[in-house]
Design an enzyme around this catalytic site. Structure first.
Site, PDB file in Angstrom:
ATOM      1  CB  CYS A  75      -0.918   0.007   1.223  1.00 33.92           C
ATOM      2  SG  CYS A  75      -2.180   1.311   1.157  1.00 33.92           S
ATOM      3  CB  CYS A  79      -4.419   3.928   7.331  1.00 31.26           C
ATOM      4  SG  CYS A  79      -4.922   4.698   5.779  1.00 31.26           S
ATOM      5  CB  CYS A  82      -3.571  -0.463   8.098  1.00 29.15           C
ATOM      6  SG  CYS A  82      -3.614  -1.738   6.808  1.00 29.15           S
TER       7      CYS A  82
END
Length: 353
Positions: A75, A79, A82
Site C-alpha cells: 500500500c 493508515c 490498518c
C-alpha cells in the site's frame, strides 16, 4: 454462531485429525523431496497428497456467498489503524488467482470483493482489471466490487474495465485534510477529498455504483460528516469501528500500533446517533465485523479472526474450498444479521446514471 457449532463433536474431531494429517503429509512430502535431492515448493508437493475430509463433514459446509480477496498487502498509504499490513509483496500469478476464483464460484460464491493493501498498485491496476473481467465475463458473478484508497485510479481504467465492475468503495475517514494527515490516509500533497469527488464523477459516468468506507477512531470521532456524505450520495456508507488485530496493528510483531486509534462502543454509538439521518449508513461494530467476513489472503488462505488475530487456513489451491473454509471461523449467521447480503449487482440497483 461459528462453523463448528453446527457440526457434531465427532465430526469436529475428524476435521482436526484431517488437518493434522494434511500438515504431516505436507512436511513428509517436503522432507522426502529434500532427501531425494529435489526440492519442490509446498504448494506443488501438497497437491500430490490425497487427503480428503469424510463426506459426513462437508454436508454442513458453509457456502462462500461473499468473499473478500486481499490479493496484495502493498500500500502507498500509512493508515495508523490498518489491520491488513504490508508484510510481504507476494501476489499470485494471474492464472493461479483465476483458478482459485473459479473454485470459489463452483462452491457457491456470488460476490467477490478485491482489496489489499491497495489493489490498484500491482501492475498499475491491470492485474486487478483482468480479475474483474474474468469474474464478470467468464464466471458471470452477480457482483464484483473493489475497496481502494482511490489514489492510484485513472480514468482510463474505467474506460477499459468499468463495465464489468458493480461497486467501487473508496475509503475516506474524514473530510478534513488535516485529520487525514494525522490518520495517515494521504500521499504527499494530493488532496484525498478532491480525489474522492473525482472518482465519484467517474463512477457516475462509467456506471459503477459508488460506495464509501469510513473507519471511526479517536481522530474523527467528533466529526459530523452528514452534509458531505449526502452530497456524494453513495449507494452505501459503511462505517466501521476501529478494530485491533494481533500481529497486524497490535502486538510485538505488528507493523502498526493502533491502540491510540481505538474508541469505545459508547463512542461509536454516539457517532452513529449523530449520523442517523443519513439513509445509506451501514454501521459495523467490532462485534459484527470480526467473524462475519470471509477473508482470503494473498495465498488464498481463509483468515480466522476469532482469537483476535488472523490464523490462516490451508490454501484453497491446495485442498479446495470445502476443506479450507471449515477453518475460516466464519459466522454465517452474523454475516446475514449485519446485512452482508444485499442488492449488490448494479443491474438490480436501478440507479439513475
Amino acid at each position: 454462531m461459528n462453523t463448528f457449532s453446527v457440526i457434531p463433536s465427532m465430526v469436529q474431531l475428524q476435521l482436526c485429525v484431517s488437518h493434522l494429517l494434511y500438515i504431516f503429509a505436507s512436511v513428509f512430502s517436503t522432507v522426502f523431496n529434500w532427501t531425494s535431492g529435489v526440492f519442490m515448493p509446498s504448494t506443488s508437493s501438497v497437491s500430490q497428497v490425497d487427503i480428503k475430509v469424510d463426506q459426513s463433514i462437508v454436508k454442513n459446509e458453509t457456502s462462500p456467498t461473499s468473499v473478500n480477496y486481499h490479493f496484495t498487502r502493498k500500500c502507498n498509504y500509512k493508515c495508523g489503524f490498518c489491520f491488513h499490513t504490508a508484510k510481504t509483496s507476494f501476489v499470485l500469478p494471474l492464472d493461479e488467482a483465476k483458478r482459485g476464483l473459479n473454485l470459489l464460484k463452483q462452491s457457491g460464491m456470488e460476490k467477490i470483493n478485491f482489496s489489499g493493501g491497495e489493489p490498484f498498485l500491482h501492475d498499475k491496476g491491470d492485474f486487478l482489471g483482468k480479475l474483474v473481467q474474468y469474474c464478470k465475463q467468464d464466471l458471470q458473478l452477480p457482483s464484483v466490487s473493489i475497496v481502494s484508497n482511490g489514489s492510484m485510479i485513472k480514468e482510463k481504467w474505467f474506460q477499459k474495465y468499468g463495465e464489468d465492475l458493480d461497486i467501487l468503495a473508496i475509503s475516506c475517514d474524514s473530510f478534513d485534510e488535516a485529520t487525514n494527515q494525522l490518520i495517515g490516509r494521504t500521499q504527499g500533497r494530493k488532496s484525498h477529498i478532491d480525489n474522492l469527488h473525482k472518482i465519484r464523477n467517474w463512477c457516475q459516468q462509467y456506471k459503477v455504483a459508488f460506495k464509501i468506507n469510513s473507519v471511526i477512531n479517536t481522530f474523527n470521532i467528533d466529526e459530523d460528516m452528514t452534509d458531505n456524505i449526502l452530497q456524494l450520495n453513495p449507494v452505501r456508507w459503511k462505517v466501521f469501528q476501529c478494530l485491533l488485530i494481533d500481529g497486524e496493528n497490535a502486538g510485538e510483531d505488528a507493523l502498526r500500533e493502533a491502540e491510540r486509534f481505538v474508541i469505545s462502543d459508547q463512542m461509536f454509538q454516539e457517532f452513529l446517533d449523530r449520523h442517523s439521518s443519513v439513509p445509506c449508513l451501514v454501521p459495523e461494530s467490532n462485534e459484527k465485523m470480526r467473524n462475519s467476513y470471509l477473508i482470503l489472503d494473498e495465498y488464498m488462505r481463509f483468515l480466522d479472526c476469532r482469537e483476535g488475530r488472523k490464523d490462516p487456513s490451508m490454501s484453497i489451491l491446495d485442498v479446495g474450498v470445502k476443506e479450507a473454509i471449515c477453518f475460516s471461523g466464519f459466522d454465517e449467521k452474523m454475516f446475514r444479521e449485519r446485512g452482508g447480503k444485499y442488492v449488490w449487482s448494479k443491474a438490480d440497483m436501478k440507479l439513475e446514471w
